[in-house]
Each structure stands twice: as C-alpha cells, then as structure tokens.
Design an enzyme around this catalytic site. Sequence first.
Site, mmCIF file in Angstrom:
data_model
loop_
_atom_site.group_PDB
_atom_site.id
_atom_site.type_symbol
_atom_site.label_atom_id
_atom_site.label_comp_id
_atom_site.label_asym_id
_atom_site.label_seq_id
_atom_site.Cartn_x
_atom_site.Cartn_y
_atom_site.Cartn_z
ATOM 1 C CD GLU A 1 -2.811 -1.451 2.254
ATOM 2 O OE1 GLU A 1 -4.046 -1.447 2.173
ATOM 3 O OE2 GLU A 1 -2.197 -1.688 3.312
ATOM 4 C CD GLU B 1 -3.265 -6.238 3.951
ATOM 5 O OE1 GLU B 1 -2.696 -5.137 4.013
ATOM 6 O OE2 GLU B 1 -3.255 -6.948 2.913
#
Length: 255
Positions: free
Chosen positions: A110, A130
Amino acid sequence: MSEETPVLTEVRGPILIITLNRPEAKNAANLALSKGVAAAIDRLDADDALSVGIITGAGGTFCSGMDLKGFLKGERPSIPGRGFAGLTEAPPKKPLIAAVDGYALAGGMEIALSCDMIVANRNAKFGIPEVKRGLAAAAGGLIRMPRQMPFRVAMEFALTGEFFGAERAYQLGIINRVTDGPALAAALELAAAIGANGPLAVKASKQVIVESRLWPEDEMWKRQQEIVGPVFVSEDAREGAAAFAEKRPPNWKGK
C-alpha cells in the site's frame, strides 16, 4: 540503532531518499516509523531545493506491512489525516518513487501504491495478504489496486491474498521499471531524469495528472489552466527557453 532511527533521509541534489530502517523487522511499520515518514514527506514538499523523492527499505526488503507485534499491543501505525506509515492518505505534492527490493506486502504494498512510480528488483514480491490474517487491506490496497490494474485481477489478489512477482506487476502496468540490480540505483536514474526538469513544471504536471481523474469534462480545461497558468509566466519558463536557445543546461530557481 534502527529502532532509534526508524526512518533515514539523504539528499542527493534535488532528490530526497527516504529509507525505512527497521531491517530486523523487515521494515514493518510501527508508529515511530510512520511519524518519521510523515516528517520526511513534509520536508520533501517544503524544501524548494528538492523536486522528487524516493522511498525504499533497508536490509534488502521494502516493507512487510504493519508491525503485528505492535498491533497486538494496541498500537496502530497510522497518523490521522496521513494514513498508514504517515503516507497512504496524504502523498506528497512532489513526485515520489518507490524503490522495491524483496517484499512489498500488505501495508508495504500500500505504501508502494501510494507512490507515483515504482521501480523494483526482478525478484521482488508484492501482495495484500491481509485476508489470510483475518484483516483487510484498508490502507489503500482495496481502493488503489482496482484503479491501477485490471479490476478482476485486483479482485483475485485481494480475495486470495496471494503474492505476485515484479514481472507480473510490470505486465499489469503498476511498475515502471524492473531491474536486475538494486532497486534504489534504478530509482535514482529515474529520479535524476525528473530532477533535471523545471521543478514548478514537474509539480504542476503531477497535480494535473492526479486531480484530473475526477474533473468533469466541461471543467477540465479551466481547472488545468488554473494549475499550469502560473508555470508559463514563471522565471523558470523563461530560463528553460533561454537555456534551450543558448544550448546550455537550465539553472532552475523554482519560481
């Protein structure tokens, strides 16, 4: 020592190198690292002598994501208004290049997606795993990936949590350059090409490209002119034309 200095900065001409410096933790982001990145981004935008930044990781890896040990203790590596690692919700106004070696996973991915360009070593690995930890890529992965690569491919990576390599990332168009050597060296070449240009023009060009995605068609020319108009009447614009005519390198002043 890296726990005391989780983020290092180095200036090379118009380039600010920002190094995530927690190699013993694969540069996992904790709150101290996030504050360090935010401060470096502020420096990049505030210093008129700097025109481009590079963010990279120490110890042969980029960033493995959030520091899960800190997470279990209740710490969140985000800053209000700035996001994860002090960056994902508020990227700099000036260009920022991610130089990726090793792993750019979860929050590390990210961070890279928050940058304007990505250069990666051929052996680098990317992913937002995740879901494998019962979490979601809420620091920009779920938002930026479908905007920066084909929708269904982003959906697959987000829902499976599987990793993918630099070559695949390049094919999908989210990486600018793949290198056999250190990513930082290739990123410095790219940054130098940007830094050789007029800083006002570079900053305005980035702003138009980023913001114009949301402009209504009947307003886009007006809004672009509001941003680039001052560039055309700047001292740098005259200097650029004069340098071209006189066949010499320009001497930019940033005004």
